[in-house]
Design a protein around this motif. Sequence first.
Motif, PDB file in Angstrom:
ATOM      1  N   GLY A  84      -2.061   8.866  -9.969  1.00 57.24           N
ATOM      2  CA  GLY A  84      -1.435   8.487  -8.703  1.00 57.24           C
ATOM      3  C   GLY A  84      -2.490   8.169  -7.678  1.00 57.24           C
ATOM      4  N   TRP A 100       1.701  -0.720  -0.392  1.00 57.12           N
ATOM      5  CA  TRP A 100       2.962   0.025  -0.554  1.00 57.12           C
ATOM      6  C   TRP A 100       3.510  -0.174  -1.964  1.00 57.12           C
ATOM      7  CZ3 TRP A 100       6.692  -0.171   4.309  1.00 57.12           C
ATOM      8  CH2 TRP A 100       6.066   0.503   5.378  1.00 57.12           C
ATOM      9  N   ILE A 104       4.161   2.646  -4.868  1.00 52.97           N
ATOM     10  CA  ILE A 104       5.511   2.863  -5.425  1.00 52.97           C
ATOM     11  C   ILE A 104       5.481   2.666  -6.938  1.00 52.97           C
ATOM     12  CG2 ILE A 104       7.869   1.945  -5.477  1.00 52.97           C
ATOM     13  CD1 ILE A 104       7.478   1.335  -2.409  1.00 52.97           C
ATOM     14  N   ASN A 107       3.060   5.734  -8.414  1.00 53.19           N
ATOM     15  CA  ASN A 107       3.427   7.147  -8.204  1.00 53.19           C
ATOM     16  C   ASN A 107       4.872   7.461  -8.578  1.00 53.19           C
ATOM     17  OD1 ASN A 107       0.913   7.019  -7.055  1.00 53.19           O
ATOM     18  ND2 ASN A 107       1.529   7.587  -4.993  1.00 53.19           N
ATOM     19  N   THR A 108       5.746   6.466  -8.456  1.00 51.78           N
ATOM     20  CA  THR A 108       7.149   6.758  -8.753  1.00 51.78           C
ATOM     21  C   THR A 108       7.613   6.087 -10.057  1.00 51.78           C
ATOM     22  OG1 THR A 108       8.091   4.939  -7.457  1.00 51.78           O
ATOM     23  CG2 THR A 108       7.642   6.939  -6.277  1.00 51.78           C
ATOM     24  N   SER A 134       2.731  16.367  -7.614  1.00 53.76           N
ATOM     25  CA  SER A 134       3.241  15.827  -6.359  1.00 53.76           C
ATOM     26  C   SER A 134       2.190  16.114  -5.285  1.00 53.76           C
ATOM     27  CB  SER A 134       4.586  16.488  -6.043  1.00 53.76           C
ATOM     28  OG  SER A 134       5.121  15.970  -4.862  1.00 53.76           O
ATOM     29  N   VAL A 147       4.337   5.628   3.115  1.00 57.94           N
ATOM     30  CA  VAL A 147       4.884   5.425   1.765  1.00 57.94           C
ATOM     31  C   VAL A 147       4.279   6.414   0.762  1.00 57.94           C
ATOM     32  CG1 VAL A 147       4.823   3.832  -0.212  1.00 57.94           C
ATOM     33  CG2 VAL A 147       5.758   3.095   1.966  1.00 57.94           C
ATOM     34  N   TYR A 148       3.019   6.788   0.949  1.00 61.09           N
ATOM     35  CA  TYR A 148       2.427   7.768   0.020  1.00 61.09           C
ATOM     36  C   TYR A 148       3.253   9.055   0.014  1.00 61.09           C
ATOM     37  CZ  TYR A 148      -0.631  11.205  -2.106  1.00 61.09           C
ATOM     38  OH  TYR A 148      -1.116  12.208  -2.917  1.00 61.09           O
ATOM     39  N   THR A 151       6.533   8.610  -1.708  1.00 61.55           N
ATOM     40  CA  THR A 151       6.483   8.598  -3.185  1.00 61.55           C
ATOM     41  C   THR A 151       6.362  10.021  -3.720  1.00 61.55           C
ATOM     42  OG1 THR A 151       4.061   8.328  -3.333  1.00 61.55           O
ATOM     43  CG2 THR A 151       5.391   6.301  -3.302  1.00 61.55           C
ATOM     44  N   LYS A 152       5.669  10.878  -2.988  1.00 59.37           N
ATOM     45  CA  LYS A 152       5.515  12.267  -3.460  1.00 59.37           C
ATOM     46  C   LYS A 152       6.808  13.063  -3.244  1.00 59.37           C
ATOM     47  CE  LYS A 152       1.430  11.919  -5.180  1.00 59.37           C
ATOM     48  NZ  LYS A 152       1.230  12.037  -6.641  1.00 59.37           N
ATOM     49  N   PHE A 154       9.638  11.721  -3.678  1.00 57.37           N
ATOM     50  CA  PHE A 154      10.368  11.276  -4.879  1.00 57.37           C
ATOM     51  C   PHE A 154       9.983  12.164  -6.066  1.00 57.37           C
ATOM     52  CE2 PHE A 154      10.300   9.105  -8.923  1.00 57.37           C
ATOM     53  CZ  PHE A 154      11.510   8.440  -8.999  1.00 57.37           C
TER      54      PHE A 154
END
Length: 249
Positions: A84, A100, A104, A107-108, A134, A147-148, A151-152, A154
Amino acid sequence: MNIFITGVTSGFGKQIAIDCIKNGHAVIGTGRRLDKLTALKNELGERFIPLAFDIGNLDELNTALAGLDKAILHNIDVLVNNAGLALGLEPAHQTDMNDWQTMINTNTLGLAQMTHAILPFMVAKDDGLIINVSSTAGNYPYFGANVYGATKAFVTQFSLNLRADLVGKNVRVTNLEPGLCGGTEFSNVRFHGDDNKAKQVYENVAFITPKDISNMVLWLISQPKHININRLEVMPTMQTFAGLTVFKG
Ligand SMILES: NC(=O)c1ccc[n+]([C@@H]2O[C@H](COP(=O)([O-])OP(=O)(O)OC[C@H]3O[C@@H](n4cnc5c(N)ncnc54)[C@H](OP(=O)(O)O)[C@@H]3O)[C@@H](O)[C@H]2O)c1
């Protein structure tokens, strides 16, 4: 045990791979940088299987997994979803959309697809442990995390939802939520290679190290099968979540 670790070319993943091999396990380790994977293969030997692919590219991910010996793929005991990155620390309105998208995808989407590919085999043998890396950034907002951090969040909710779906099965899920960690490439990546800026993040702070994280992972792996550690949130002593802000204009 067969331990599948994403992102072993530096930081946490590398240290976890080294320590798992030292402890007698077999490791399948991934990353995009083939030279780093080859160097690790030379260092770790027979019980280390390198797999080079971009986890954010689902075709590459699926091709890499399809190339893995079925006897290994169907018998993964532990999946450490560690790969990640964070890109940028600017306020949301000044960020680059490509950054971004990369966060995404990596990480997701990449983490979800890795899990989707390996979880059915764990369920089939009614045994397995997934450790999702995470971050405290998924629990508490901070400036520039936009956004970081999302994603975490998530990753954290995904871990908890996996636990719900796995009711009655001997497949365990742990969400590991570290705060500030140094000794990795994380900030160099975040600041697009600006090493000076990256260095400042860790000045005068006793941060969490890759060895600390690896020790936690080894501890999680060593828990008896009837124990599920749901979440493990860890910060350096010198970091807290205090930080509510009032702007007085
Ligand atoms: N350092 C911290 O303060 C901190 C705190 C909380 C959580 N975390 C999380 O911990 C994890 C590991 O971070 P770290 O500090 O060890 O960072 P790091 O040293 O930069 O390591 C990141 C690893 O992820 C891999 N990776 C990144 N993008 C990838 C992609 N698209 N495809 C495949 N592999 C990819 C990298 O390999 P390649 O570059 O070779 O692809 C590298 O092996 C990350 O998920 C990070 O968000 C870090």
